[in-house]
Motif scaffolding. Sequence first.
Motif, PDB file in Angstrom:
ATOM      1  N   PRO A   1      68.124  -2.086   8.904  1.00 54.15           N
ATOM      2  CA  PRO A   1      67.832  -0.800   9.546  1.00 54.15           C
ATOM      3  C   PRO A   1      68.091  -0.811  11.046  1.00 54.15           C
ATOM      4  O   PRO A   1      68.575   0.170  11.589  1.00 54.15           O
ATOM      5  N   THR A   2      67.780  -1.958  11.663  1.00 49.38           N
ATOM      6  CA  THR A   2      68.000  -2.036  13.103  1.00 49.38           C
ATOM      7  C   THR A   2      69.472  -1.878  13.431  1.00 49.38           C
ATOM      8  O   THR A   2      69.851  -1.216  14.389  1.00 49.38           O
ATOM      9  N   LEU A   3      70.313  -2.492  12.577  1.00 48.51           N
ATOM     10  CA  LEU A   3      71.754  -2.385  12.790  1.00 48.51           C
ATOM     11  C   LEU A   3      72.235  -0.956  12.576  1.00 48.51           C
ATOM     12  O   LEU A   3      73.123  -0.472  13.268  1.00 48.51           O
ATOM     13  N   LEU A   4      71.612  -0.302  11.584  1.00 52.40           N
ATOM     14  CA  LEU A   4      72.086   1.039  11.233  1.00 52.40           C
ATOM     15  C   LEU A   4      71.821   2.052  12.344  1.00 52.40           C
ATOM     16  O   LEU A   4      72.569   3.013  12.495  1.00 52.40           O
ATOM     17  N   ILE A   5      70.758   1.811  13.100  1.00 56.14           N
ATOM     18  CA  ILE A   5      70.391   2.793  14.109  1.00 56.14           C
ATOM     19  C   ILE A   5      71.529   2.995  15.106  1.00 56.14           C
ATOM     20  O   ILE A   5      71.833   4.114  15.514  1.00 56.14           O
ATOM     21  N   ILE A   6      72.198   1.886  15.462  1.00 55.01           N
ATOM     22  CA  ILE A   6      73.187   1.970  16.539  1.00 55.01           C
ATOM     23  C   ILE A   6      74.325   2.923  16.187  1.00 55.01           C
ATOM     24  O   ILE A   6      74.977   3.473  17.067  1.00 55.01           O
ATOM     25  N   THR A   7      74.536   3.147  14.870  1.00 53.87           N
ATOM     26  CA  THR A   7      75.672   3.997  14.502  1.00 53.87           C
ATOM     27  C   THR A   7      75.500   5.434  14.966  1.00 53.87           C
ATOM     28  O   THR A   7      76.483   6.146  15.123  1.00 53.87           O
ATOM     29  N   VAL A   8      74.260   5.880  15.164  1.00 51.66           N
ATOM     30  CA  VAL A   8      74.077   7.280  15.553  1.00 51.66           C
ATOM     31  C   VAL A   8      73.800   7.439  17.043  1.00 51.66           C
ATOM     32  O   VAL A   8      73.596   8.546  17.523  1.00 51.66           O
ATOM     33  N   ILE A   9      73.765   6.325  17.780  1.00 52.22           N
ATOM     34  CA  ILE A   9      73.493   6.446  19.211  1.00 52.22           C
ATOM     35  C   ILE A   9      74.767   6.884  19.928  1.00 52.22           C
ATOM     36  O   ILE A   9      75.790   6.204  19.829  1.00 52.22           O
ATOM     37  N   PRO A  10      74.749   7.974  20.635  1.00 52.40           N
ATOM     38  CA  PRO A  10      75.952   8.389  21.360  1.00 52.40           C
ATOM     39  C   PRO A  10      76.070   7.649  22.679  1.00 52.40           C
ATOM     40  O   PRO A  10      75.470   8.035  23.685  1.00 52.40           O
TER      41      PRO A  10
ATOM     42  N   ALA B   1      80.444  10.820  21.885  1.00 48.81           N
ATOM     43  CA  ALA B   1      80.253  10.770  20.433  1.00 48.81           C
ATOM     44  C   ALA B   1      79.647   9.420  20.055  1.00 48.81           C
ATOM     45  O   ALA B   1      79.697   8.477  20.823  1.00 48.81           O
ATOM     46  N   SER B   2      79.054   9.369  18.859  1.00 50.42           N
ATOM     47  CA  SER B   2      78.511   8.101  18.401  1.00 50.42           C
ATOM     48  C   SER B   2      79.491   7.448  17.436  1.00 50.42           C
ATOM     49  O   SER B   2      80.565   7.982  17.163  1.00 50.42           O
ATOM     50  N   PHE B   3      79.111   6.296  16.901  1.00 45.80           N
ATOM     51  CA  PHE B   3      79.992   5.606  15.972  1.00 45.80           C
ATOM     52  C   PHE B   3      80.320   6.490  14.774  1.00 45.80           C
ATOM     53  O   PHE B   3      81.456   6.534  14.325  1.00 45.80           O
ATOM     54  N   LEU B   4      79.293   7.157  14.256  1.00 43.98           N
ATOM     55  CA  LEU B   4      79.510   8.028  13.104  1.00 43.98           C
ATOM     56  C   LEU B   4      79.867   9.432  13.578  1.00 43.98           C
ATOM     57  O   LEU B   4      79.411  10.410  13.020  1.00 43.98           O
ATOM     58  N   ALA B   5      80.682   9.501  14.655  1.00 43.85           N
ATOM     59  CA  ALA B   5      81.003  10.785  15.252  1.00 43.85           C
ATOM     60  C   ALA B   5      79.707  11.518  15.573  1.00 43.85           C
ATOM     61  O   ALA B   5      78.829  10.939  16.186  1.00 43.85           O
ATOM     62  N   THR B   6      79.517  12.718  15.111  1.00 45.01           N
ATOM     63  CA  THR B   6      78.263  13.400  15.384  1.00 45.01           C
ATOM     64  C   THR B   6      77.548  13.630  14.081  1.00 45.01           C
ATOM     65  O   THR B   6      77.826  14.583  13.366  1.00 45.01           O
ATOM     66  N   LEU B   7      76.653  12.742  13.776  1.00 47.52           N
ATOM     67  CA  LEU B   7      75.802  12.948  12.607  1.00 47.52           C
ATOM     68  C   LEU B   7      74.821  14.048  12.986  1.00 47.52           C
ATOM     69  O   LEU B   7      74.078  13.914  13.960  1.00 47.52           O
ATOM     70  N   ASN B   8      74.784  15.116  12.232  1.00 49.00           N
ATOM     71  CA  ASN B   8      74.010  16.252  12.725  1.00 49.00           C
ATOM     72  C   ASN B   8      72.509  16.105  12.495  1.00 49.00           C
ATOM     73  O   ASN B   8      71.731  16.938  12.921  1.00 49.00           O
ATOM     74  N   ILE B   9      72.091  15.031  11.810  1.00 47.31           N
ATOM     75  CA  ILE B   9      70.640  14.794  11.695  1.00 47.31           C
ATOM     76  C   ILE B   9      70.313  13.423  12.276  1.00 47.31           C
ATOM     77  O   ILE B   9      69.486  12.675  11.756  1.00 47.31           O
ATOM     78  N   GLY B  10      70.978  13.083  13.387  1.00 43.49           N
ATOM     79  CA  GLY B  10      70.878  11.729  13.946  1.00 43.49           C
ATOM     80  C   GLY B  10      69.457  11.251  14.120  1.00 43.49           C
ATOM     81  O   GLY B  10      69.079  10.166  13.657  1.00 43.49           O
ATOM     82  N   ILE B  11      68.607  12.055  14.725  1.00 42.73           N
ATOM     83  CA  ILE B  11      67.269  11.584  15.063  1.00 42.73           C
ATOM     84  C   ILE B  11      66.428  11.426  13.805  1.00 42.73           C
ATOM     85  O   ILE B  11      65.608  10.507  13.697  1.00 42.73           O
ATOM     86  N   LEU B  12      66.679  12.284  12.837  1.00 41.54           N
ATOM     87  CA  LEU B  12      65.957  12.175  11.561  1.00 41.54           C
ATOM     88  C   LEU B  12      66.345  10.871  10.870  1.00 41.54           C
ATOM     89  O   LEU B  12      65.511  10.180  10.278  1.00 41.54           O
ATOM     90  N   PHE B  13      67.626  10.573  10.966  1.00 40.21           N
ATOM     91  CA  PHE B  13      68.142   9.314  10.409  1.00 40.21           C
ATOM     92  C   PHE B  13      67.405   8.126  11.023  1.00 40.21           C
ATOM     93  O   PHE B  13      66.968   7.211  10.315  1.00 40.21           O
ATOM     94  N   ILE B  14      67.215   8.160  12.348  1.00 40.32           N
ATOM     95  CA  ILE B  14      66.537   7.045  13.016  1.00 40.32           C
ATOM     96  C   ILE B  14      65.103   6.925  12.541  1.00 40.32           C
ATOM     97  O   ILE B  14      64.629   5.842  12.180  1.00 40.32           O
ATOM     98  N   VAL B  15      64.395   8.068  12.512  1.00 42.60           N
ATOM     99  CA  VAL B  15      62.991   8.033  12.090  1.00 42.60           C
ATOM    100  C   VAL B  15      62.874   7.507  10.678  1.00 42.60           C
ATOM    101  O   VAL B  15      61.995   6.700  10.357  1.00 42.60           O
ATOM    102  N   GLY B  16      63.807   7.953   9.815  1.00 42.88           N
ATOM    103  CA  GLY B  16      63.752   7.498   8.433  1.00 42.88           C
ATOM    104  C   GLY B  16      64.031   6.017   8.299  1.00 42.88           C
ATOM    105  O   GLY B  16      63.310   5.280   7.613  1.00 42.88           O
ATOM    106  N   ILE B  17      65.064   5.574   9.000  1.00 42.60           N
ATOM    107  CA  ILE B  17      65.524   4.216   8.786  1.00 42.60           C
ATOM    108  C   ILE B  17      64.565   3.190   9.395  1.00 42.60           C
ATOM    109  O   ILE B  17      64.416   2.085   8.876  1.00 42.60           O
ATOM    110  N   THR B  18      63.866   3.546  10.475  1.00 44.04           N
ATOM    111  CA  THR B  18      62.957   2.565  11.084  1.00 44.04           C
ATOM    112  C   THR B  18      61.740   2.313  10.213  1.00 44.04           C
ATOM    113  O   THR B  18      61.087   1.285  10.350  1.00 44.04           O
ATOM    114  N   SER B  19      61.426   3.249   9.302  1.00 47.21           N
ATOM    115  CA  SER B  19      60.248   3.042   8.453  1.00 47.21           C
ATOM    116  C   SER B  19      60.436   1.862   7.524  1.00 47.21           C
ATOM    117  O   SER B  19      59.464   1.303   7.018  1.00 47.21           O
TER     118      SER B  19
END
Lengths: 368, 408, 223
Positions: B119-128, B132-150
């Motif tokens: 999960p820690t690795l995955l977070i970096i993909t949405v950090i701009p 743009a971020s690695f995954l371009a613009t994920l339109n639910i980026g922050i939700l993705f972070i909250v979900g993945i850190t759990s």
Amino acid sequence: MTGIRTEPVTVNLGPQHPSTHGVFRLRVTFDGEEIIDLEPVFGYLHRGTEKLAETRNYTQIVTLTDRMDYVASMSNNLAYVRTVEDLSGIEVPERAQYIRVICAELQRIASHLMATGFLLNDIGALATPLIYCFREREKILDLFEMLCGARITLSYMRPGGVFQDADQDFWNALDILIQELPHYLDELETLISKNEIVLARTRSVGVLSDEDAIDYGVTGPILRASRVKWDLRKANPYEIYDRIDFEVPIGVEGDTYDRFHVRLLEMQESVKIITQCITQIEKGSIRADVPYFIRPKPGETYQSVEGPKGELGFYLISDGGVSPYRCKVRAPSFINLTPLKKMMLGWKMGDLITILGSIDIVLGEVDR
Amino acid sequence: MYTSFYQLIDFHSFYDMYYKIFESLGLSSSASWMSYLAAGGSLSFLAINLLVLATAFYTWFERRTIARFQVRRGPNRNGPFGLGQPFADVIKLIMKEDTIPTEADKPVFTIAPIALLAPTLLIITVIPIDDASFLATLNIGILFIVGITSVNSIAIFMAGWGSRNKYAILGSMRGAAMLISYEIPMALGITSVLLISGSLAMTEIVAKQDIWFIVVMPMGFFVFMAAATAEMSRTPFDQIEAESELGSGYNTEFSGIKFAILFLAEFMAPIVTSAVVTTLFLGGSQGFDFLPGQAWFVLKMFVVIFILLWIRSTWPRLRIDQIMGFAWKILMELGFVNIFLIAIEVAVLMDPVTGLLTSQDLLIMAAINWVFTILTLVFLANLLGKRNYDRPDPVPSPLANMQPKGEK
Amino acid sequence: MYGLGLIKGLGITMKNLVIPSRQFNVYQYPNKRATPWDLAKINNSKPFTYIAKNPLTTIKSFVGLVNVEEKLPQHPNFRGEEFAWYDNRCTGCASCAKYCPLGIIKIVTGTSGVNSQEGQSYDLEVFDIDIGRCMFCGLCVEACPYDALHMGSGFEEAQYQRSNLVIDINKLKSAEKKPSTWFRPQLVNQGHDPISGDTADWRKVGRHEKPSQEDQSERWAKR
């Protein structure tokens, strides 16, 4: 909540554990995080000091005492040497007594610095206060190196005085230390004793009441933290403490905070004592004319000093030979461990570590 | 130049590149899914290696900084300024024996480090890091972070449970309790950001920060920062490891490469957290023109990391019940208050037609919020300060009877 | 106010970070990563002239590739290993062996056949000190009536085998003698400093020099 079955878990804290200050072992039963039972186990560092003393002569035993409370060798030396002097009726020159008091107080500061630093380390401050304490302790150890060539296992005192006079380097360095130390101690106090997290962790934790403290035979800073104003330096002045003016700091209620705050205050008092000693000391002999092989008359004696950890006493029986018939040590760390259960029951795991840290045990002395 | 380079490191540009390559090779029928896989592989390769390398240097930075705080020198033997130290550490850890306790739950024990790292690795993909971020613009980026850190709390519990060690279990029980509790204030802190930005995409959040959100809502920043510190279990909330109490907590039984991975995940957390903080509160890659956006981003990250290290090297640890109390009794309330305040302000100030906040509106909000925050903190401090922090003078016990010789 | 102590604490740690005099005196033993300033000091030149003259070394030293030897400064009183023993002064009385709390000094003597008028002097056959068990308390040095045995000044006697730690009489005789000034006020008065490399001759180290042959004969004649 009923319905969830819980059961207490017994954890073996030690002998290899970062916060048991050596090879101390505690079998603790936790109910979740709460301590419901504990049993101290020690003896892992037993080296038979008392028995070894029976095969050494009176001068050689000095080297054994270094290794009991290895963070406060000077105090051990002083306690032992005073007992031998009492046993064989040796008069100690005044200059030697002053030097001995200066050394003992320096050692008290060093020991208390270490106790405070490690207590903070136990609370979890990532060694920063510990290293600030060690920086100051290092200066004191440097002084000891100038004085007697060693830093930890000093063997500086001999029955009848000290073996070597302090040279000019020592006095100069001591002056600088005495000027700087109060400033650093103040800084330490601001860093630690006003920090809200430390206060939250230590206030009203592990309270030992004054009655209990006396009943358990606790001595030293722990006793004084429990409001009992008892200090052998005042109550039974040995060496030249009766000529020196100092206060005996006491705590408010006997919790963990008091135990470490009393130590902070005591360090300030020790600085005062050393300052007075420097002004009062005069030139003279540093060692009475004592033979290497001391043969005291048959008899027995008990003498004690106020060590950094508490009342440190030696009980010697002589049968007229070159070595004692029996040597018994009243080790303060060992006796201060007795109210452990009283202090710890009902507190959490984190408090167990802080309470143990505030007692300031040295396993070399507990197990001897 | 920098932007063009950065735009290359983007899922879609990778995809296009591979698609062209596969098409030219005459694989046009399967080029779609193959280039999809290849682009994903390349991207993860880049992201993982970037982050692992960054973590290696971060451990060096942390050790040097903390050493300086502790009036020491820190690692300076391997390579210039000791920069080779992280590599030496990794080589040592890999060469060590990888032990698994006989009583351990082997699958759980083995998966735990990976579950913690992923999960820690995955977070970096949405950090701009820039536009743009690695995954371009994920339109639910922050939700993705909250979900993945759990997932972290599960991984830590797996590590503790699988070890079948009492210290590890104690640590992971604490971890589970603490991490779940602190998710709530963290989410509250993030929500207050979202109220202003009006978008879940990280790039949008950055774009909306005409005035940095740390200025607009200091309380939200405080709540988020405290919660994030707890989430990555740093002092004063490092109950999960608590090396003076539990030995090493959940990673007591790990050794060799497994420990290296746990260690990596643990030291990656500050980097990722500071990246998230920079994005949410410090204006992301915004800055003056003489430096590129990425440089500003990294600079801000370092400031955040330095403050974290400063706190880490100064403050002791709180007890577990005090930490939980802090989360539920103080942080959560502060978070709610902050949200209400921001919501009211947004409702009043927002242009009803366009749904936008001008920078003037943000300034007005900042003024109100600062006054309110200071008042709240002073009020709270005095409320808490009333509890016994000034002590009476010590009274000697009547049981003491110290009379010097020769005195009555 | 609640929370103020935390901020004050942060201030103190920052103060310790910033002020250089608060740093630990760190000695990088056995070799130190030298800065250009250190190198300039060693070469007795001003830093800027040194940097201008040796740009390559300067760059190397900035990266941390230039090493200088460094040792913790010790006091001459330091009770170190490598006992300094003077066979000219030693009479083989074995006081040191007797006072050693651990009994690690082994001395075997025999009659030598010289100085028969004075009741013969001893010939030392064995003089072993087992440093592996020594605790450097210095009681042996204190006991020596003729100032023949002195503590050393070093601490780098690590060996691969315990048996190598035993210093025998040949090693003691051939060793470079850097006696510590511990319990030897006469050496302190002479300003002897073994740490900076001073060696001491057997004539220098005693409380009084051993009378020369002529002196002895004169005194003998006068008596």
